[in-house]
Write a protein that holds these residues in place. Sequence first.
Motif, short mmCIF file in Angstrom:
data_model
loop_
_atom_site.label_atom_id
_atom_site.label_comp_id
_atom_site.label_asym_id
_atom_site.label_seq_id
_atom_site.Cartn_x
_atom_site.Cartn_y
_atom_site.Cartn_z
N LYS A 188 31.72 45.35 10.33
CA LYS A 188 31.89 44.47 11.49
C LYS A 188 30.62 43.68 11.79
O LYS A 188 30.67 42.48 12.09
CB LYS A 188 32.28 45.31 12.72
CG LYS A 188 33.70 45.87 12.66
CD LYS A 188 33.96 46.88 13.75
CE LYS A 188 33.86 46.26 15.13
NZ LYS A 188 34.21 47.25 16.18
N GLU A 189 29.46 44.36 11.69
CA GLU A 189 28.20 43.68 11.96
C GLU A 189 27.95 42.55 10.96
O GLU A 189 27.50 41.46 11.33
CB GLU A 189 27.04 44.69 11.93
CG GLU A 189 27.04 45.64 13.11
CD GLU A 189 25.92 46.66 13.02
OE1 GLU A 189 25.11 46.56 12.07
OE2 GLU A 189 25.85 47.55 13.89
N VAL A 190 28.23 42.81 9.67
CA VAL A 190 28.05 41.77 8.66
C VAL A 190 29.00 40.60 8.91
O VAL A 190 28.61 39.43 8.84
CB VAL A 190 28.27 42.35 7.24
CG1 VAL A 190 28.35 41.23 6.22
CG2 VAL A 190 27.15 43.29 6.88
N LEU A 191 30.26 40.92 9.24
CA LEU A 191 31.24 39.86 9.49
C LEU A 191 30.86 39.03 10.72
O LEU A 191 31.03 37.81 10.72
CB LEU A 191 32.63 40.46 9.68
CG LEU A 191 33.29 40.99 8.40
CD1 LEU A 191 34.54 41.79 8.73
CD2 LEU A 191 33.63 39.86 7.45
N ASN A 192 30.33 39.68 11.74
CA ASN A 192 29.91 38.94 12.93
C ASN A 192 28.79 37.96 12.60
O ASN A 192 28.72 36.86 13.15
CB ASN A 192 29.44 39.91 14.02
CG ASN A 192 30.60 40.61 14.70
OD1 ASN A 192 31.70 40.04 14.79
ND2 ASN A 192 30.38 41.83 15.17
#
Length: 584
Positions: A110-114
């Motif tokens: 999720k952090e990478v996608l954000n």
Amino acid sequence: MKKKVGVLTDSDPINMIITSGVDSVDCESIIFNSSDNRIIDKLSNIDILFIKSTLSSINSIELCTQIKEDSSLKKIQIVIISSNEKVAEESTDFHANYYLKIPFKIQDVKEVLNQCVTLENVILYVDDSKIFHNSVVPEILEQGYQVITAMDGQQGLDKLRDNRVDLVITDIEMPVKDGYGLCYEIKKSPETNHIPVIMTSTLDSEESIEKGFSVGANDYLTKPFNIPELLNRIQQHLSKGDTRRPEQILLVENDNIVKDIILQALSYNGFKADHVRNGRIALSMLRNKRYQLIITAYHLPLLDGYSLAVQIRQSEKLSKIPIIMLTTNEKRSEQVKLRSVGIQAFIVKPFNNDRLIAEVERVLAQDRLKKQNEMMRHYLTQDAIDAVSKGVETDVTETTGQTSFRTILFTDIEKFTPMCEKLTSQEVVNLLNVYFDEMVAVLIKYDAIIDKFIGDAIMAVFGKIEDGAHRAVCAGLEMIESLDKVQKQLDMDIHMRVGINSGHVILGDIGSRLYRRDFTVIGDNVNTAQRLESNAGRDGVLISDSTYQLIDKIVEATPKELELKGKKEKFIAYQVAKIKPYSG
């Protein structure tokens, strides 16, 4: 519209974690398999690609390279996945935008996608050259960034006041206000001092780079720079939540207070650093782990910083690692002593963090430039590199040329074409690689500039008039002697010819103004060398009269009369038997 996320890992458990993370941020996931031979075609609608560094059916690096070289796919943001930490350091080989270490959790995805789907970053590009605007700005736009442009530092400041800007790329030498002044103004203002500044310039001296960092620059690239390298630096400085730098630093310091200050400063600026307390442990660490920079105190237990530096420079494996020395001694004699063992920089204690980071950035920037030049030597002649270094401040569409005296050596393999007809393509490639390895080693020994390879032929250039003629003939004879090694390695009967001529040639920048050029030598004396080679006979070295006259007292050669194409009169050449060894 939902972002489409491709998942290529060939692992069901990893796929499940990634798709769960993708679903939680309202993106659409599409799973691919490396055995699909139409995978490139199917990536056309993908915005983000998670790809494992090792796949069962295809090479991950090659696939990532294909993606970034395809104009319709290059906007895809690549997230490389691996359990090997070295892959993170070498992620530029994959053209990766982000790195995810196995094992990871849904929250990590999720952090990478954000980071991938955040608001488009705005870049201010400041340069007084329209040529650089035309070549650099479209490449930045292709990566999905917004770009605002300015032609000088004052225009840049005006644009900063009126627009949201996330990063500044600025040239140094500009009218009205130069890049140093622009960077200084950006960094002194509380409203803009958070904005990263990348300086690009033809100025590559130690003083110029140091001045750039002293006014607050976050990075420094020397023109002409590699566009992918610039894009990689932009991505590094704009990555929110992941400001890690790829360089690994070893700190050797026994003072706990100084150690804590340095480690904190390095960490704050995104550097990864290991710490040891004495020189002996440092040597052990260096033998087992790869570092891009060493920061060492002078006064250390067991093995002091000076002795550590000496041992590093004496090691073939470690000798090229740059070193920054921390010292309390400001005497010039001490500085000379440190420089004599290859210390790139020294910092006098006490120091502030800005000074430390400025030196770290400067030394790393110079080391990158040195490595870039070393890499360029595999593809360009030294004359070409020197010409680029001297001429980059001019319009890149201008061409240059000058007349110089050179000795030209041509060589090729006898009856190469009929030989190739009996070999497979792989056998031909292997033959040439073995042959070139031996021949190039000889040419390098005699300080030749290898101008080009033309099929099986080699064209080499020697300067310094008499000395160059001597080296060229010695090289030609030694190349003939080296054929024995080639024949044994390949188990083939291979022969060659060598032709050498001396005289004035045009040394210049030849080719299209707008696309590609080659820095080479041309002229009648070059053509003559090539025609001498074709008349040299099996395993013979044939030199022109102009070459012979330069070395007549040290060479034994038999004259012969030739009819050369393009020459109206008979041409006198000399078949070389032996020459006085070259001693340098």
